[in-house]
Design an enzyme around this catalytic site. Sequence first.
Site, PDB file in Angstrom:
ATOM      1  N   THR A 147      38.803  22.542  51.634  1.00 48.42           N
ATOM      2  CA  THR A 147      38.498  23.037  52.975  1.00 48.42           C
ATOM      3  C   THR A 147      37.711  21.939  53.667  1.00 48.42           C
ATOM      4  O   THR A 147      37.017  21.173  53.010  1.00 48.42           O
ATOM      5  CB  THR A 147      37.616  24.294  52.826  1.00 48.42           C
ATOM      6  N   GLY A 168      38.693  34.709  54.752  1.00 47.80           N
ATOM      7  CA  GLY A 168      37.611  34.240  53.885  1.00 47.80           C
ATOM      8  C   GLY A 168      36.297  34.076  54.621  1.00 47.80           C
ATOM      9  O   GLY A 168      36.071  34.671  55.680  1.00 47.80           O
ATOM     10  N   ASP A 169      35.447  33.254  54.062  1.00 46.81           N
ATOM     11  CA  ASP A 169      34.107  33.033  54.645  1.00 46.81           C
ATOM     12  C   ASP A 169      34.135  32.043  55.799  1.00 46.81           C
ATOM     13  O   ASP A 169      33.233  32.063  56.646  1.00 46.81           O
ATOM     14  CB  ASP A 169      33.162  32.501  53.565  1.00 46.81           C
ATOM     15  N   GLY A 183      35.452  32.198  48.842  1.00 47.08           N
ATOM     16  CA  GLY A 183      34.929  32.808  50.063  1.00 47.08           C
ATOM     17  C   GLY A 183      34.276  34.167  49.924  1.00 47.08           C
ATOM     18  O   GLY A 183      33.280  34.453  50.605  1.00 47.08           O
TER      19      GLY A 183
HETATM   20  N1  ASP Z   1      36.101  29.146  51.395  1.00 44.00           N
HETATM   21  C1  ASP Z   1      37.505  29.150  51.622  1.00 44.00           C
HETATM   22  C2  ASP Z   1      38.009  30.570  51.543  1.00 44.00           C
HETATM   23  O1  ASP Z   1      37.580  31.327  50.693  1.00 44.00           O
HETATM   24  C3  ASP Z   1      38.290  28.316  50.674  1.00 44.00           C
HETATM   25  C4  ASP Z   1      37.745  26.939  50.413  1.00 44.00           C
HETATM   26  O2  ASP Z   1      36.623  26.628  50.760  1.00 44.00           O
HETATM   27  O3  ASP Z   1      38.487  26.117  49.876  1.00 44.00           O
HETATM   28  O4  ASP Z   1      38.872  30.904  52.306  1.00 44.00           O
END
Ligand code: ASP
Length: 267
Positions: free
Chosen positions: A167, A197-198, A221
């Site tokens: 990400t 997600g977060d 997340g």
């Molecule tokens: N945090 C992101 C999610 O859960 C994924 C990631 O950081 O790679 O959507």
Amino acid sequence: IDRDSFTPEHERLYHATLEQSLRAGHAILKGGGSALDAVEAATVIMEDAPMFNAGKGAVFTAEAKNELDASIMDGRALQAGAVGGVTTVKNPIRAARAVMEQSPHVLFTNRGAEKFASDNGLEMVDPKYFFTERRWIQIQTWLKQQEAKAKPHAAAEPDRHADYFSTVGCVALDTKGNIAAGTSTGGMTGKRFGRIGDSPIIGAGTYADNRTAGISCTGHGEFFIRHAVAFDVSARMKYANESIKQAAKTVVQETLKKAGGRGGVIG
Ligand code: ASP
């Protein structure tokens, strides 16, 4: 992506793009531009690069589609904008910024987010634009693994371990003392249709407050949402007078680890 699976060529590519992104942000800040502009410019470069899990290069959902999330926050007056589950917005970080600046709202999802982005003149693409072979192979492998486990789809879990640390995020501090933070992602490989997600959740994946810090997160997340990770780092600085290093370390190495979540933050 795990360090072990990095070839030197891989590493060179990542570094070159990160440097390009950094330089784009730096040039804006050096010229007296805003932290917000720097965050947007740096993030767009990573969204456009196919090796990151954001924009082009995003991971696939369990239905083999790309659904993107992004958010941005301005630490000056705690303004924020975000989009979740978009499939046709070329640069979700720009859409997040448009939500912050052109609407009274904070978070738009799915078709509403796409309509808003298109109404605001942002570049829209066919969902196929986000396809990359590497991510396609990744989801096919994931689907086969799920099948092998003979789990019904309803019980399928997103891929917790493989390759989810790509990400993208950016934090900037400008010459006027303003802080901004942004995060953009395709989410987690094999996530369920509609899962958000977060990354587009203010306080979970992104937070910025001039009085404390700018924070952008990556990792599993659901844990980041439950533990309000980005806000927790900022809150520890504000209420407990912790340094950013101390606050981030406590949240990532203690709070998250205890809960069973993995990831990291930039600040
Ligand atoms: N945090 C992101 C999610 O859960 C994924 C990631 O950081 O790679 O959507």
